[in-house]
Scaffold this active site. Sequence first.
Site, PDB file in Angstrom:
ATOM      1  N   GLU A 177       0.837  -1.195   0.000  1.00  0.00           N
ATOM      2  CA  GLU A 177       0.000   0.000   0.000  1.00  0.00           C
ATOM      3  C   GLU A 177       0.880   1.257   0.000  1.00  0.00           C
ATOM      4  OE1 GLU A 177      -1.316   0.494   3.902  1.00  0.00           O
ATOM      5  OE2 GLU A 177      -2.304   2.399   3.529  1.00  0.00           O
ATOM      6  N   ASP A 225      -0.256  -1.514   6.238  1.00  0.00           N
ATOM      7  CA  ASP A 225      -0.046  -1.068   7.610  1.00  0.00           C
ATOM      8  C   ASP A 225      -0.892  -1.884   8.573  1.00  0.00           C
ATOM      9  OD1 ASP A 225       1.588   0.847   6.624  1.00  0.00           O
ATOM     10  OD2 ASP A 225       0.091   2.454   6.706  1.00  0.00           O
ATOM     11  N   ASP A 278      -2.927  -1.030  10.650  1.00  0.00           N
ATOM     12  CA  ASP A 278      -4.017  -0.227  11.212  1.00  0.00           C
ATOM     13  C   ASP A 278      -5.321  -0.468  10.437  1.00  0.00           C
ATOM     14  OD1 ASP A 278      -3.671   0.976   8.819  1.00  0.00           O
ATOM     15  OD2 ASP A 278      -2.929   2.885   9.607  1.00  0.00           O
ATOM     16  N   ASP A 326      -6.997   1.317   8.201  1.00  0.00           N
ATOM     17  CA  ASP A 326      -6.916   1.549   6.764  1.00  0.00           C
ATOM     18  C   ASP A 326      -6.213   0.403   6.061  1.00  0.00           C
ATOM     19  OD1 ASP A 326      -8.256   3.765   6.119  1.00  0.00           O
ATOM     20  OD2 ASP A 326      -6.493   4.899   5.429  1.00  0.00           O
TER      21      ASP A 326
END
Length: 656
Positions: free
Chosen positions: A447, A520, A522, A524
Amino acid sequence: MDEILIKEAVSAKAPPVTGRKGDRPSYTAQDITVLKGLDPVRQRPGMYIGSTGTRGLHHLIYEVVDNAVDEAMAGFCDRIKVELLADGGCRVSDNGRGIPVDIVSGEGKAAVEVVLTTLHAGGKFGGKGYQVSGGLHGVGVSVVNALSERLQVEVVRDGKLWRQSYSRGRPDAKLKAIKPAKRTGTTVTFWPDPEVFTDEREFKFDTLAQRLREMAFLNRSLEIRLLDYRTQPETAEMFRYTGGITDFVKHLNTAREPVNKRIVYFEAKGESHELEVAMQWTNAYTESVYTFANNINTHEGGMHEEGFRRSLTRVLSAYARNKGLLKEKDGSFSGEDCREGLTAIVSVKLRDPQFEGQTKTKLGNTEIRSFVETSMNQKLADFLEEHPGEARAICIKAMGAQRARLEARKARDLVRRKTLLESSTLPGKLADCQTRDPEEAELYIVEGNSAGGTAKQGRERAFQAILPLRGKILNVERARLAKILENKEVQAIITAVGTGIGEEFDISKCRYHKIISMADADVDGSHIKTLLLTFFFRYMPELVDAGYVYVAQPPLYRIKHKGKVHYFRNDEQLDSYRTANNGSKIEASRFKGLSEMDPSELWDTTLDPEKRALLRVTLDDAALAEEIFSVLMGEDVEARKNFIQRNSKDIRFLDI
Ligand code: 0RA
């Protein structure tokens, strides 16, 4: 290697031996065909239960439950209870006829002992036991016995409670009558052998719940309870669906907008086959057709699915033409037109299922194809005639799909030569690896451009390729294939992977045997991972089946402690480190994203094959994945919220 979300594929099992229902001759113990002892099972457990990992462990429970479900299918049992004991054991009880207890002449043992100590003895009752029988798990409860440190069987039958216990498959003593008892039933309690299940001995509630729920859908009104005494207070779930597979379709479509409110349902009974079909179209663009044979999910399809598809295409086209919805100049529906947005369960039960294919989940019995096709030609046509409103809505849905298909073809023909998909040029932003051997080659899909940059510097270029994606790829759950293919990020993935897509998909052209989503740690990041996995699941499921799709696990925390650097992937890991080092003050820094790491850190924690922990994405229960994807990716916000709340304690679901 760990597994996420969906479990590993199933290994081959011998087909069961099944019998005939009807004017059932009464059972005698002589009917048991004696085969061989259990030594081979302990020598090669994988041959019988697929693996000695998590999956094989759960297989033990399925084996016993399948026997109880066989009793239910034969009409003798309507309640099954599965209890997970605090000491690691599992108890499965049913109110069936009870395993026979009379003495098998020539063996000098009770039938129940023969059933529990002889391979394949379970259903072999001179061909007169059951009409149908679960196929894949037809290896018998003796396999469970062989792989259990201890097992106890209790049978209530012939007015008494009988009991016998075993250690590693060998009886501790003869079968004993304990006391008078009413009704009938079987209770099997077992403790998986740590010598066999060396790594994983913990039953997973959700895995079991998923499977038992499916069993309950497929066997209308059968009550299956799951109780877990390992938690305080105990956890309990009850599955019983008076609507059977109609409820199953409803369940799968909770987050979707239906086209036909009334679910299409019909059944047909033949000499030695039974068919049940439930169908509902929604405004989705993908198809969710699940087929089962004797309660086994036939992932690879087979003859029943072929019969279903043929009939569906034929009946819908004929109806639409007949009613003037399709005009003379219009072409007929293709199979795909008819299945766009369709959620369906096709369940057949048959006497002697032949399971074929790579994972033995393809039904090979040719006679079933014409049985399904012929029965459905009649029954579906009847339904359409009887429900003109629903019928019209379904045809209009298929006409929409047809129109889109023709438009997409036109567009494709126009740009055919020019599209990225068909050209052999690799995408510009792909930093390819040096090896051309797909078995060694790895593709990291990363990403964001800056994380991509870090990954490019940190990787081992000999065998690791990096493809950075800019932002999110399209949500494929909400768009048609033609639209999806316009998306630049999707095009880059397809070209890099090399297989093509749709009809042209060719797994032998796959350029990497590890395709790794790296995002990541997280929210997102996990959304992006979900989008990417949804794409593979929907449009390149063969890659998932082949075991080529993975998820990387970058760390979330870094701490410096006593002069050393440590990394942790989640709060749990960090907490347990802190707990273990009580007293000393430990400062943890949290990575905001992959790009905060320097290249060597990324190599050490996430890229280095020696140290990284990849999760392999596998497809076992596509229906579970189906629910997750359609709810998380679909349009129904309320359903999404509910789903997240329901599953928030189970991070496996959210952490994809
Ligand atoms: C052999 C024969 C019969 C039933 C069973 C086995 C049986 C096995 C299991 C395993 C778990 N629950 C079970 N319930 C039944 C048929 C006996 C008859 O004809 O009466």
